[in-house]
Design an enzyme around this catalytic site. Structure first.
Site, short mmCIF file in Angstrom:
data_model
loop_
_atom_site.label_atom_id
_atom_site.label_comp_id
_atom_site.label_asym_id
_atom_site.label_seq_id
_atom_site.Cartn_x
_atom_site.Cartn_y
_atom_site.Cartn_z
N HIS A 270 0.70 -1.28 -0.05
CA HIS A 270 -0.10 -0.14 0.06
C HIS A 270 0.71 1.31 -0.14
O HIS A 270 0.14 2.31 -0.27
CB HIS A 270 -0.89 0.17 1.04
CG HIS A 270 -1.87 1.27 1.28
ND1 HIS A 270 -2.82 1.41 0.18
CD2 HIS A 270 -1.85 2.26 2.27
CE1 HIS A 270 -3.40 2.59 0.75
NE2 HIS A 270 -2.86 3.04 1.83
N CYS A 271 1.89 1.12 0.33
CA CYS A 271 2.91 2.53 0.35
C CYS A 271 3.61 2.92 -0.57
O CYS A 271 3.71 3.76 -1.18
CB CYS A 271 3.82 2.20 1.65
SG CYS A 271 3.09 2.05 3.39
N ILE A 272 4.73 1.83 -1.20
CA ILE A 272 5.89 2.11 -2.03
C ILE A 272 5.29 2.81 -3.54
O ILE A 272 5.75 3.59 -3.91
CB ILE A 272 6.76 1.09 -2.22
CG1 ILE A 272 7.49 1.10 -0.62
CG2 ILE A 272 8.04 1.65 -3.15
CD1 ILE A 272 8.42 0.00 -0.50
N ILE A 274 2.21 4.16 -4.08
CA ILE A 274 1.37 5.03 -4.03
C ILE A 274 1.94 6.47 -3.29
O ILE A 274 2.03 7.67 -3.96
CB ILE A 274 0.33 4.74 -3.10
CG1 ILE A 274 -0.29 3.58 -4.07
CG2 ILE A 274 -0.69 5.75 -2.81
CD1 ILE A 274 -1.53 2.96 -2.89
N ASP A 275 2.78 6.25 -2.30
CA ASP A 275 3.30 7.53 -1.60
C ASP A 275 3.89 8.58 -2.12
O ASP A 275 3.78 9.58 -2.04
CB ASP A 275 4.08 7.04 -0.37
CG ASP A 275 2.92 6.00 0.71
OD1 ASP A 275 1.99 6.02 0.30
OD2 ASP A 275 3.52 5.60 1.65
#
Length: 434
Positions: A270-272, A274-275
């Site tokens: 969910h992080c890399i 998108i962030d």
């Protein structure tokens, strides 16, 4: 009011409310309950609430015994947001995805906060843990709280403390991962430090919510950019006939100045993936073009197409086409040894291969049935790995290298292997590195 709330948090008489009971929220629930706090968990999914009430888990690396222990300590899960009034601290752990234009989608965060607003009262602290762009907490959340007649820093407190969960990592837990915390005011920061200070071994204060928001983005942009670099290096090395994994292993022997990152079929989690785009979007407001970040994003986003081209070339080498071939994808989680499929490149590979006419199946010991996903749909169950099943596929695509796979059997029985993870070190005629 600040001192009274801090005293309740320090004496563990405060009630903790956690909104969003997924990969971030549920571990926090268990940690606060373990530390002796009364915890109320909020989620819009009745199935999750009912499972937790039965002492069951829906996340593989979180044991049911931990949920049962939390229940015994007084934990309650509910879909009733009116119960937020009972909590002294409210911690928001909901998704922050991108929309189809790759712009930040704060609808989950803002919708959650709007649902909480009627139930806010003086003497509460609200902490946002969802990753977002700098300015979200003070530009979006602070005005909403103050619209209730509350004063942030006076009779209500607002902090940003980004989650740092790493599902399936055996070396770090919610308790042992240092926690960054920034407040809208100095009083807010004091309350935030008291909120997390009894449950996290080390809390790291920063000067503002914006600094905390940017800290989280920098952490993941650092990874995204370096993975983009090594993915590009993989393509160059492949053209030169060099094994990039051998090169990385050799470079990693340098005791300073080098940190190993490993290539793969794309970015997941969910992080890399998108962030970084939260920062590129916000930076445009200041007239800044984040070219380095966007270039890494382009490289990483192109990796599934690179892998599909490798599959096509591998099949072509044995006089077969993708169209009509049976392809088994090994691992659909976004990283090894977990059941988390968020933004998994394996699923993107499955869709691309299916669109080209392949008959696609998957095998994943952590996901016996293909999960419900917002953007991807496959009516499939995990294929058991046996010599017979492996021999029945034209190509086996190693996308996520779970430790539970029998790699020796796969090597021996699969007629053709495309390896995205560098699992097979020794060269073999039927193994193609991708």
């Amino acid at each position: 009011m600040k001192d009274a709330l801090i005293a309740k948090l320090q004496h563990k008489s405060a009630v903790i409310g956690i909104i969003g009971l997924g990969y971030v929220g549920l571990p926090l629930v268990l940690r606060f309950a373990e530390a002796g706090y009364r915890v109320i968990g909020f989620d819009i999914d009745p199935a999750k609430v009912e499972a937790l009430a039965r002492g069951e888990t829906y996340i593989e690396h979180i044991p049911a015994t931990a949920v049962a222990a939390a229940n015994a300590a007084g934990f309650e899960a509910t879909t009733d947001y009116a119960r937020a009034a009972e909590a002294d601290a409210l911690i928001v752990c909901v998704p922050t995805p991108l929309n189809r234009f790759r712009e930040p989608d704060l609808s989950f965060v803002l919708g959650t906060v709007d649902s909480l607003l009627p139930h806010l009262r003086p003497g509460q602290v609200l902490s946002l843990e969802s990753t977002t762009y700098p300015g979200t907490t003070d530009e979006e959340l602070k005005p909403r709280i103050e619209s209730r007649g509350l004063t942030v820093g006076g009779d209500a407190f607002l902090v940003f403390s980004p989650e740092r969960e790493d599902p399936g990592n055996p070396n770090f837990s919610t308790r042992t991962i240092p926690k960054v915390c920034g407040g809208c005011t100095p009083a807010c920061l004091e309350v935030g430090l008291a909120l997390y200070g009894r449950v996290i071994d080390r809390v790291v204060p920063v000067s503002s919510t914006r600094a905390a928001e940017l800290t989280k983005l920098l952490e993941n942009i650092h990874r995204a950019v370096n993975i983009g670099l090594v993915n590009e290096m993989k393509i160059v090395a492949d053209k030169m006939g060099i094994d990039i994994h051998e090169v990385i292993r050799a470079a990693a022997t340098k005791p300073f100045g080098f940190v190993p990152y490993y290539p793969g079929p794309g970015l997941g989690g969910h992080c890399i993936p998108i962030d970084p785009f939260y920062l590129t979007w916000k930076a445009r407001e200041y007239g800044v073009n984040t070219r380095f970040i966007e270039l890494a994003g382009e490289v990483n986003a192109a990796m599934p197409d690179y892998v599909v081209a490798k599959v096509a070339a591998a099949l072509n080498s044995v006089k077969k086409a993708i169209n009509g071939s049976r392809v088994l994808v090994l691992g659909i989680a976004y990283k090894k040894n977990v059941d988390d499929t968020r933004e998994s490149p394996s699923v993107v590979l499955m869709e691309k291969l299916r669109a080209l006419g392949a008959e696609v199946a998957y095998s994943d010991p952590h996901l016996p049935a293909f999960p419900k996903m917002r953007e991807h749909r496959f009516d499939l169950a995990s294929t058991p790995l046996t010599p017979q099943t492996l021999a029945g596929f034209d190509c086996v695509l190693l996308a996520t290298d779970h430790d539970r796979f029998d790699y020796a059997m796969i090597r021996e029985c699969a007629p053709l292997i495309v390896d995205c993870r560098g699992r097979y070190l020794e060269p073999a005629g039927h193994i193609v590195k991708a």
